[in-house]
Write an enzyme that holds these catalytic residues in place. Structure first.
Site, PDB file in Angstrom:
ATOM      1  N   LEU A  90       0.820  -1.032  -0.093  1.00  0.00           N
ATOM      2  CA  LEU A  90       0.044   0.017  -0.084  1.00  0.00           C
ATOM      3  C   LEU A  90       0.835   1.155  -0.224  1.00  0.00           C
ATOM      4  O   LEU A  90       0.979   1.874   1.001  1.00  0.00           O
ATOM      5  CB  LEU A  90      -0.965  -0.219   1.299  1.00  0.00           C
ATOM      6  CG  LEU A  90      -2.259  -0.815   1.121  1.00  0.00           C
ATOM      7  CD1 LEU A  90      -2.060  -2.334   0.887  1.00  0.00           C
ATOM      8  CD2 LEU A  90      -3.297  -0.428   2.332  1.00  0.00           C
ATOM      9  N   HIS A 140     -14.637   6.430  -1.421  1.00  0.00           N
ATOM     10  CA  HIS A 140     -14.501   5.493  -2.232  1.00  0.00           C
ATOM     11  C   HIS A 140     -15.636   6.013  -3.625  1.00  0.00           C
ATOM     12  O   HIS A 140     -16.012   5.231  -4.355  1.00  0.00           O
ATOM     13  CB  HIS A 140     -15.099   4.304  -1.837  1.00  0.00           C
ATOM     14  CG  HIS A 140     -14.241   3.614  -1.045  1.00  0.00           C
ATOM     15  ND1 HIS A 140     -14.065   4.083   0.337  1.00  0.00           N
ATOM     16  CD2 HIS A 140     -13.266   2.469  -1.299  1.00  0.00           C
ATOM     17  CE1 HIS A 140     -13.344   3.051   0.983  1.00  0.00           C
ATOM     18  NE2 HIS A 140     -12.817   2.351   0.111  1.00  0.00           N
ATOM     19  N   GLU A 147       1.047   4.115  -2.647  1.00  0.00           N
ATOM     20  CA  GLU A 147       0.781   4.696  -4.123  1.00  0.00           C
ATOM     21  C   GLU A 147       1.852   5.603  -4.490  1.00  0.00           C
ATOM     22  O   GLU A 147       2.321   5.588  -5.736  1.00  0.00           O
ATOM     23  CB  GLU A 147      -0.549   5.343  -3.595  1.00  0.00           C
ATOM     24  CG  GLU A 147      -1.701   4.557  -3.880  1.00  0.00           C
ATOM     25  CD  GLU A 147      -2.020   4.124  -2.355  1.00  0.00           C
ATOM     26  OE1 GLU A 147      -3.118   3.444  -2.435  1.00  0.00           O
ATOM     27  OE2 GLU A 147      -1.326   4.412  -1.399  1.00  0.00           O
ATOM     28  N   GLN A 187      -6.561   1.568  -6.515  1.00  0.00           N
ATOM     29  CA  GLN A 187      -7.541   0.638  -6.258  1.00  0.00           C
ATOM     30  C   GLN A 187      -9.164   1.324  -6.463  1.00  0.00           C
ATOM     31  O   GLN A 187     -10.184   0.834  -6.589  1.00  0.00           O
ATOM     32  CB  GLN A 187      -7.436   0.123  -4.794  1.00  0.00           C
ATOM     33  CG  GLN A 187      -8.170  -1.306  -4.443  1.00  0.00           C
ATOM     34  CD  GLN A 187      -7.905  -1.981  -3.255  1.00  0.00           C
ATOM     35  OE1 GLN A 187      -8.124  -1.587  -2.006  1.00  0.00           O
ATOM     36  NE2 GLN A 187      -7.363  -3.005  -3.502  1.00  0.00           N
ATOM     37  N   PHE A 188      -9.034   2.473  -5.690  1.00  0.00           N
ATOM     38  CA  PHE A 188     -10.130   3.668  -5.766  1.00  0.00           C
ATOM     39  C   PHE A 188      -9.534   4.829  -6.159  1.00  0.00           C
ATOM     40  O   PHE A 188      -8.330   5.173  -5.799  1.00  0.00           O
ATOM     41  CB  PHE A 188     -10.830   3.748  -4.727  1.00  0.00           C
ATOM     42  CG  PHE A 188     -11.772   2.604  -4.459  1.00  0.00           C
ATOM     43  CD1 PHE A 188     -13.111   2.434  -5.067  1.00  0.00           C
ATOM     44  CD2 PHE A 188     -11.371   1.436  -3.401  1.00  0.00           C
ATOM     45  CE1 PHE A 188     -13.923   1.022  -4.741  1.00  0.00           C
ATOM     46  CE2 PHE A 188     -11.946   0.242  -3.258  1.00  0.00           C
ATOM     47  CZ  PHE A 188     -13.316   0.171  -3.887  1.00  0.00           C
ATOM     48  N   ALA A 189     -10.149   5.807  -7.216  1.00  0.00           N
ATOM     49  CA  ALA A 189      -9.657   6.926  -7.590  1.00  0.00           C
ATOM     50  C   ALA A 189      -9.143   7.612  -6.350  1.00  0.00           C
ATOM     51  O   ALA A 189      -8.306   8.825  -6.300  1.00  0.00           O
ATOM     52  CB  ALA A 189     -10.508   7.795  -8.306  1.00  0.00           C
ATOM     53  N   ASP A 190      -9.913   7.749  -5.214  1.00  0.00           N
ATOM     54  CA  ASP A 190      -9.924   8.442  -3.918  1.00  0.00           C
ATOM     55  C   ASP A 190      -8.288   8.314  -3.458  1.00  0.00           C
ATOM     56  O   ASP A 190      -8.036   9.197  -2.804  1.00  0.00           O
ATOM     57  CB  ASP A 190     -10.982   8.275  -3.005  1.00  0.00           C
ATOM     58  CG  ASP A 190     -12.245   8.118  -3.554  1.00  0.00           C
ATOM     59  OD1 ASP A 190     -13.103   8.824  -2.941  1.00  0.00           O
ATOM     60  OD2 ASP A 190     -12.591   7.372  -4.228  1.00  0.00           O
ATOM     61  N   PHE A 191      -7.767   7.221  -3.692  1.00  0.00           N
ATOM     62  CA  PHE A 191      -6.632   6.658  -3.102  1.00  0.00           C
ATOM     63  C   PHE A 191      -5.268   7.413  -3.759  1.00  0.00           C
ATOM     64  O   PHE A 191      -4.339   7.416  -3.249  1.00  0.00           O
ATOM     65  CB  PHE A 191      -6.297   5.400  -3.108  1.00  0.00           C
ATOM     66  CG  PHE A 191      -7.267   4.630  -1.912  1.00  0.00           C
ATOM     67  CD1 PHE A 191      -8.268   5.383  -1.162  1.00  0.00           C
ATOM     68  CD2 PHE A 191      -7.395   3.064  -2.218  1.00  0.00           C
ATOM     69  CE1 PHE A 191      -9.216   4.627  -0.418  1.00  0.00           C
ATOM     70  CE2 PHE A 191      -8.425   2.410  -1.624  1.00  0.00           C
ATOM     71  CZ  PHE A 191      -9.321   3.293  -0.523  1.00  0.00           C
TER      72      PHE A 191
END
Length: 682
Positions: A420, A489, A422, A444-448
Site C-alpha cells: 500500500l 470511495h 501509492e 484501487q479507488f480513485a480516491d486513494f
C-alpha cells in the site's frame, strides 16, 4: 582519519583525488560568483564531497545515480562538460533544462543521472523503478540514490525502502547524515541514533561508513555493487558527515554550534585525503599543483562557454509543445465496421467513425469492465515492455477483477502486487520509463490517488518539460458515486488533474471507447490519468471490436445529434443526458468529451455555433469543476453564437454522502431536468 588502500593502484587513488578536488574547486568559484550575482542560488556540499565522489566512481557508467543538492561530485564524476553544467546553473538556453529549472533539478540519460525535484523523497521510488527494469531485463546493474537525514523523515523514504525490500531491488540507498535538516537538528527529526538501525526493520542490510573518507566510501560502494549485481537486493548505506556551510547560502549557519565546525573541520575530506597521499608518496607537491591548475583551467573555460551561451528566448509554442513527448503514429488495425455494427455503436454509444480507427474483424457485446480488461490484455501482448502494478492485481485479479487471469498469461514479473504505497509505485513507473519501459498503475479507488499525488503532479507531469524524459505511465482510476460507498470511495476527482500541464486525462463513457482509449493511453508515451466509472463496470454493455484498436485521445464524440441545445458532458453524465433526452423528446446535441485534458475545443465550438445554447454537465462538484473552464472558454470564444446564458449542472459542493437518499440528492441528475426545462423556456 585512517585510509586503507587495500589493493588499489596509485592510478586509482589519484583518480579519486582528482575527482574529489574538482567539485571543491568548482564550489569555491561558485561562491564567488554567487556574491557577484552571476549564480542565483547555491546549496553547498563542501565537507560532503567524499560521498558523491566515492559512490559515483565505484559504479559502472551505465548504472543510474539519483543525486540531491549537495552531490556536485556525481555530475563531475560522470564527466559532464562544465560549460553545459554552468549554463544550467545560470539558466541559459544550453543548460539541461533550457532555463526551465535550476541547480541539480535535471537529468541526463547520456550520463545516467536523474536529478532531484525539490520534494526530495520522491526520487527514491524512481530509483526503485529503474532497478526493477534492470531486474526484469536480467541486467546485472545497481542503482544508487541519495537522501539527507532530514528528507528521510518523509513518507517517500519509507515507501521506497519498503517496496525495494519486498521486490528485492538492487538499490543502494545512501543517507547523507550531516546532522541537520536545514536548521533542525537530528534530535528534533527522529528518536533513533543511527540510520543503520532502520535496515533490519525493512529486512535489508544496513552499512555505516565515514562519509568524509573517500576511500572508505569508494571501497564500500564498490564491494556492495559487485555483490548486488549478482545477488539483487537493496542496501541502506549511512554516510556520517557534516556540511560546513548553510543549507543554502542565504540561510547562514548561526543555528549550528561553533564547536561542531571546529570538530568537523579536522575531518575535511579533501585536506585529509590529500595529506595522506602526500605522506604516502603517492602524490608530490608538483603533481598537487598540476591537478589544481588543470581543474582551474577547465573551470575558466567552462565559465567562458557558459557566459557566452544565450539566455532562453520566450516562445510560447515551444514551451507548450515541450510539456508533452510526441505521441507519434499509433500502429493499429484500421478499417470500417459493418453498417449494422456502426448503427449499433452510433445509437448506443458516442462514436466518431471518421476519426476512430476500427477493425474489420467482428465486434462482440462486452460489458464496460470487460472492454477495459480486453484493452489491457491486448496492450500487454502488443507491448512486452509494459508492466502492471497495483494492490491485489495479481492472483486476486484486482478488487474489480479486471486483471483476473493476467498472471497466468504474463507472469508475476509483469503483473505485480504492490504494498500500500501509492507514491512509491507511481514513482517506480517513472523509473521504468527512464529505462524504456511502460507502466500501468492501478489505483484501487480513485480516491486513494491522493497518496501518490506529488509523484503525479510534480514528477510525471513535469519530467518531459524539465529535461526531456517522458513518463510512459498510465494511472487507472476507478471513480464515481452512485453505489453508496461514501466519501472515500466515490469522489470525482478528475479536475485535480485537468489543471496540470503535462498530464493527459481520459474518461470514457462506454465500452467501445473504454477499450479504444485505454489502448491509446497505453500506447501514448505521456502520463495519462484514465478514469473508469465504477457504476458502469457491469451495468453497461455494447459492441466492442475484438481486435486491438485505438480511439484518439483529445477528440470528443457526438452521442446524440439535435438542434435545440447542446449538452456537453462525459462519463456517467452522457447516460443521464441520453435518458433525459429520450424522456423529454429533446432535440439536442449531446457531446461526450471523452478526453478532459486536452479537451476538444473545436468540437465544443461546433456544437455551440450550431445550437446557440449550452449546458455543461458533470458528476464532479460545481466549484472548480471542468464545466467552469469550458464555460469560460465558450464565453470568450463563442459569445456571438450564444442565444442563452451558459448553464452548469454538477454535484453539490459537499463530500459524497453515504446514505442512498443523500447520495442521489448530491448527484446532479435531477438538477439536469430543471436546467433543460429552463433552457427550453429561455
Amino acid at each position: 582519519m585512517q585510509f586503507d588502500r587495500k589493493d588499489y593502484s596509485n592510478d586509482t587513488l589519484l583518480h579519486l583525488y582528482h575527482h574529489l578536488l574538482k567539485p571543491r574547486m568548482i564550489e569555491e568559484k561558485m561562491l564567488i560568483l554567487l556574491r557577484q550575482g552571476k549564480v542565483s542560488k547555491w546549496f553547498s556540499g563542501i565537507g560532503q564531497e567524499a560521498i558523491s565522489v566515492g559512490s559515483t566512481l565505484a559504479l559502472q557508467p551505465d548504472e543510474y545515480i539519483l543525486p540531491l543538492h549537495r552531490n556536485l561530485g556525481v555530475f563531475t564524476g560522470r564527466d559532464i562538460p562544465l560549460g553545459r553544467l554552468f549554463a544550467q546553473w545560470q539558466g541559459k538556453a544550453t543548460g539541461f533544462t533550457k532555463g526551465r529549472d535550476r541547480s541539480f533539478h535535471f537529468g541526463t540519460n547520456e550520463h545516467h543521472i536523474v536529478g532531484m525535484i525539490s520534494h526530495l523523497g520522491p526520487q527514491l521510488a524512481v530509483a526503485g523503478g529503474i532497478a526493477l527494469a534492470d531486474v526484469l531485463d536480467e541486467k546485472p546493474r545497481v542503482t544508487v540514490t541519495y537522501s539527507g537525514d532530514g528528507g528521510a523523515s518523509e513518507g517517500d523514504f519509507h515507501e521506497a525502502l519498503n517496496v525495494a525490500a519486498v521486490w528485492q531491488l538492487p538499490v543502494i540507498f545512501i543517507v547523507e547524515n550531516n546532522g541537520y535538516g536545514l536548521s533542525t537538528p537530528s534530535n528534533e527529526q527522529f528518536r533513533f541514533r543511527y540510520f543503520v538501525d532502520k535496515g533490519p526493520a525493512y529486512g535489508m542490510e544496513a552499512v555505516q561508513v565515514d562519509g568524509n573518507n573517500v576511500l572508505e566510501v569508494y571501497d564500500t560502494v564498490k564491494r556492495l555493487a559487485e555483490d548486488l549485481r549478482q545477488n539483487p537486493r537493496p542496501v541502506l548505506l549511512e554516510a556520517l558527515t557534516f556540511r560546513m556551510r548553510g543549507h543554502e547560502e542565504a540561510s547562514g549557519t548561526k543555528y549550528v554550534p561553533q564547536e561542531l565546525f571546529t570538530e568537523w573541520a579536522q575531518k575535511d575530506p579533501v585536506e585529509n585525503y590529500e595529506k595522506w597521499l602526500l605522506a604516502e608518496g603517492i602524490l608530490d607537491e608538483e603533481a598537487r599543483m598540476r591537478y589544481r591548475e588543470t581543474i582551474k583551467r577547465e573551470i575558466e573555460e567552462g565559465l567562458k562557454e557558459a557566459d557566452a551561451a544565450p539566455v532562453p528566448t520566450p516562445d510560447a509554442a515551444r514551451e507548450l509543445a515541450d510539456m508533452y513527448a510526441p505521441a507519434g503514429e499509433l500502429s493499429v488495425d484500421s478499417g470500417q465496421l459493418s453498417a449494422s455494427e456502426e448503427d449499433s455503436l452510433t445509437n448506443n454509444q458516442p462514436l466518431t467513425t471518421d476519426n476512430d480507427q476500427l477493425t474489420t474483424k467482428p465486434a462482440t457485446e462486452k460489458r464496460y469492465i470487460d472492454a477495459i480488461s480486453d484493452g489491457l490484455r491486448q496492450s500487454m501482448e502488443r507491448f512486452p515492455e509494459l508492466v502492471l502494478m497495483g494492490q491485489d492485481i495479481a492472483e486476486y485479479g484486482g478488487v474489480f477483477k479486471i486483471t483476473d487471469g493476467f498472471v497466468a498469461q504474463f507472469g508475476k514479473g509483469r503483473v505485480r502486487n504492490t504494498p500500500l504505497c501509492e507514491s512509491a509505485i507511481v514513482g517506480a513507473g517513472l523509473g521504468l520509463s527512464i529505462r524504456g519501459k511502460k507502466a500501468m498503475v492501478e489505483m484501487q479507488f480513485a480516491d486513494f490517488v491522493t497518496c501518490g499525488f506529488n509523484q503525479i503532479i510534480n514528477n510525471l507531469a513535469k519530467s518531459h518539460y524539465r529535461w526531456g524524459q517522458n513518463a510512459d505511465v498510465v494511472v487507472r482510476m476507478p471513480t464515481g458515486a452512485g453505489s453508496a460507498a461514501g466519501p472515500f470511495h466515490s469522489q470525482s476527482n478528475e479536475a485535480w488533474f485537468t489543471h496540470t500541464p503535462g498530464l493527459k486525462v481520459v474518461f470514457p463513457s462506454n465500452p467501445h471507447d473504454a477499450k479504444g482509449l485505454l489502448c491509446a493511453a497505453l500506447a501514448d508515451p505521456n502520463p495519462v490519468l484514465f478514469f473508469e466509472h465504477k457504476l458502469l463496470y457491469r451495468s453497461l454493455s455494447g459492441p466492442v471490436p475484438d481486435a486491438y484498436y485505438t480511439t484518439p485521445i483529445g477528440q470528443a464524440a457526438l452521442a446524440r445529434e439535435g438542434h435545440e441545445m447542446s449538452i456537453v458532458t462525459y462519463g456517467a453524465g452522457v447516460h443521464w443526458a441520453l435518458a433525459l433526452a429520450d424522456e423529454l423528446n429533446l432535440d439536442c446535441d449531446i457531446l461526450d468529451l471523452r478526453t478532459l485534458l486536452p479537451w476538444d475545443e473545436q468540437a465544443v465550438r461546433r456544437t455551440v455555433e450550431k445550437t446557440g445554447r449550452l449546458i455543461l454537465l458533470h458528476e464532479d462538484t460545481m466549484i472548480g469543476g471542468l464545466g467552469g473552464e469550458i464555460g469560460a472558454w465558450v464565453a470568450e470564444n463563442c459569445f456571438n453564437s450564444l442565444d442563452a446564458p451558459i448553464m452548469r449542472v454538477a454535484s453539490l459542493d459537499t463530500a459524497v454522502p453515504f446514505a442512498p437518499t443523500l447520495e442521489q440528492d448530491f448527484l446532479p441528475r435531477q438538477r439536469l431536468r430543471a436546467a433543460v426545462e429552463k433552457m427550453r423556456s429561455y
